[in-house]
Design a protein around this motif. Structure first.
Motif, short mmCIF file in Angstrom:
data_model
loop_
_atom_site.label_atom_id
_atom_site.label_comp_id
_atom_site.label_asym_id
_atom_site.label_seq_id
_atom_site.Cartn_x
_atom_site.Cartn_y
_atom_site.Cartn_z
N ALA A 26 29.15 -27.57 -78.73
CA ALA A 26 28.72 -27.39 -77.27
C ALA A 26 28.19 -25.98 -76.83
CB ALA A 26 30.18 -27.53 -76.53
N GLU A 27 28.92 -24.98 -78.03
CA GLU A 27 28.52 -23.69 -77.76
C GLU A 27 27.23 -23.34 -78.17
OE1 GLU A 27 31.44 -21.79 -79.98
OE2 GLU A 27 32.86 -21.77 -78.54
N MET A 28 26.69 -24.37 -79.24
CA MET A 28 25.18 -24.20 -79.60
C MET A 28 24.24 -24.46 -78.40
SD MET A 28 25.17 -25.70 -83.58
CE MET A 28 26.53 -25.36 -84.58
N GLY A 29 24.81 -25.41 -77.76
CA GLY A 29 23.82 -25.92 -76.39
C GLY A 29 23.73 -27.48 -76.27
N TYR A 30 24.27 -28.23 -77.45
CA TYR A 30 24.33 -29.47 -77.36
C TYR A 30 24.99 -30.19 -76.09
CZ TYR A 30 22.64 -30.20 -82.23
OH TYR A 30 21.98 -30.17 -83.39
N ARG A 31 24.29 -31.32 -75.71
CA ARG A 31 24.95 -31.88 -74.43
C ARG A 31 25.50 -33.30 -74.95
NH1 ARG A 31 20.87 -30.69 -69.29
NH2 ARG A 31 21.16 -28.38 -69.74
N ASN A 32 25.03 -33.68 -76.02
CA ASN A 32 25.42 -35.23 -76.60
C ASN A 32 25.80 -35.06 -78.09
OD1 ASN A 32 24.26 -36.49 -73.92
ND2 ASN A 32 22.31 -35.61 -74.57
N VAL A 33 26.48 -36.13 -78.40
CA VAL A 33 27.20 -36.16 -79.80
C VAL A 33 27.09 -37.77 -79.76
CG1 VAL A 33 28.46 -33.91 -79.92
CG2 VAL A 33 29.60 -36.25 -79.05
N GLU A 34 26.93 -38.26 -81.30
CA GLU A 34 27.04 -39.60 -81.62
C GLU A 34 28.32 -39.80 -82.69
OE1 GLU A 34 23.47 -42.13 -82.26
OE2 GLU A 34 24.20 -41.77 -84.53
N PRO A 35 29.36 -40.25 -82.03
CA PRO A 35 30.51 -40.41 -82.95
C PRO A 35 30.32 -41.34 -83.99
CG PRO A 35 31.23 -40.57 -80.47
CD PRO A 35 29.65 -40.52 -80.93
#
Length: 304
Positions: free
Chosen positions: A69-78
């Motif tokens: 999130a700190e890097m700027g990602y808004r999405n993740v794929e678990p």
């Protein structure tokens, strides 16, 4: 990543065929890709070795989410819920302003069915639309995949997936097929196993999450051999690079030779998510946080 299996043996120390990635010959990934921020995601299997298991795994898992999130990602794929319930995992994502763009989870096969209703309910809680099996779904899938020996086996598997996809569609979700190399190197007459999966499932029930590394590793041209054939059925990409100078191993996005801008342009507007990924490389040379950062910078064109 759907269809976990035989290529799990290739995760470390990959050695590729001489004809790998023909579509990228002469290209470099020096130019950025520039895709919309809200379509960028990352497969958390990239961090599986770092997260590990046992004591401290949940803390490391949460650290990964926080740093992404700190890097700027808004999405993740678990690839796992890490021992949390779906409700707890959704709360964790919400805490860091993240959305689950898709999910890798074992969806079974004609040899061993799983509780699809439970998966769909978890997906609903998590806010996930796309889901399917992948290498990250775990070792239990490996012997199941190895049982697909004949063309009839693959057709039956496709029909099983189509039924699961219909069930998912009626719940407002979408089943995705994630490939490795063997779906393209397994050939029956003039059809690959991937062709069979696409031809024996309905577009309304099943889509493709195309892993661009594995297509290239198998020696195919992602554009001519897949995108031009299946068009908007390809709705997600796994974005991981290939390094021909190091035995065609998986490489950090932007450091290899896959021509992502051309591939993305050929796919047009049907791509819902561009998912950064790098399978763990346990040789002391791989930092998943570097892979995540560089992949994000490459896709957002913030790498200078």
């Amino acid at each position: 990543m759907l269809l976990a299996a035989l290529s799990a043996l290739l995760f470390v120390g990959l050695v590729g065929p001489a004809n790998a990635a023909p579509s990228t010959a002469g290209h470099t990934s020096a130019d950025c890709a520039r895709v919309p921020l809200n379509k960028i995601s990352i497969q958390l299997y990239t961090f599986s070795a770092y997260i590990g298991s046992g004591p401290g795994a949940q803390q490391r898992h949460e650290e990964v989410l926080r740093r992404l999130a700190e890097m700027g990602y808004r999405n993740v794929e678990p690839y796992t819920l890490g021992g949390w319930t779906a409700e707890q995992y959704r709360a964790l994502l919400d805490r860091y302003g993240l959305k689950a763009s898709a999910r890798h989870v074992d969806v079974g096969s004609q040899f061993s069915e799983v509780n699809i209703e439970q998966i769909l309910e978890e997906n609903r809680v998590l806010g996930i639309k796309y889901f399917g099996s992948g290498s990250s779904a775990g070792a239990p899938w490996i012997p199941e995949q190895q049982r697909l020996k004949t063309e009839a086996d693959w057709v039956a598997y496709a029909e099983y997936l189509d039924a699961v996809g219909e069930q998912a569609r009626k719940a407002g979700q979408t089943l995705m097929i994630h490939n490795h190399d063997f779906e393209f190197t397994t050939v029956f007459g003039d059809r690959t196993a991937f062709d069979i999966l696409m031809q024996h499932t309905q577009a309304k029930n099943v889509v493709s999450q195309l892993d661009l590394y594995w297509v290239s590793f198998a020696g195919l041209d992602p554009i001519e051999d897949v995108i031009d054939v299946y068009g908007n059925r390809i709705q997600l990409f796994h974005v991981k690079d290939l390094n021909p100078a190091l035995n065609n191993r998986i490489e950090i996005v932007g450091r290899g030779n896959i021509d992502f801008p051309s591939i993305f342009a050929a796919a047009g507007g049907s791509t819902k998510y561009y998912v950064v990924e790098h399978d763990p490389r346990n040789d002391g040379t791989f930092d998943p946080f570097v892979a995540a950062q560089e992949g994000f910078e490459y896709l957002t064109c913030t790498n200078g």
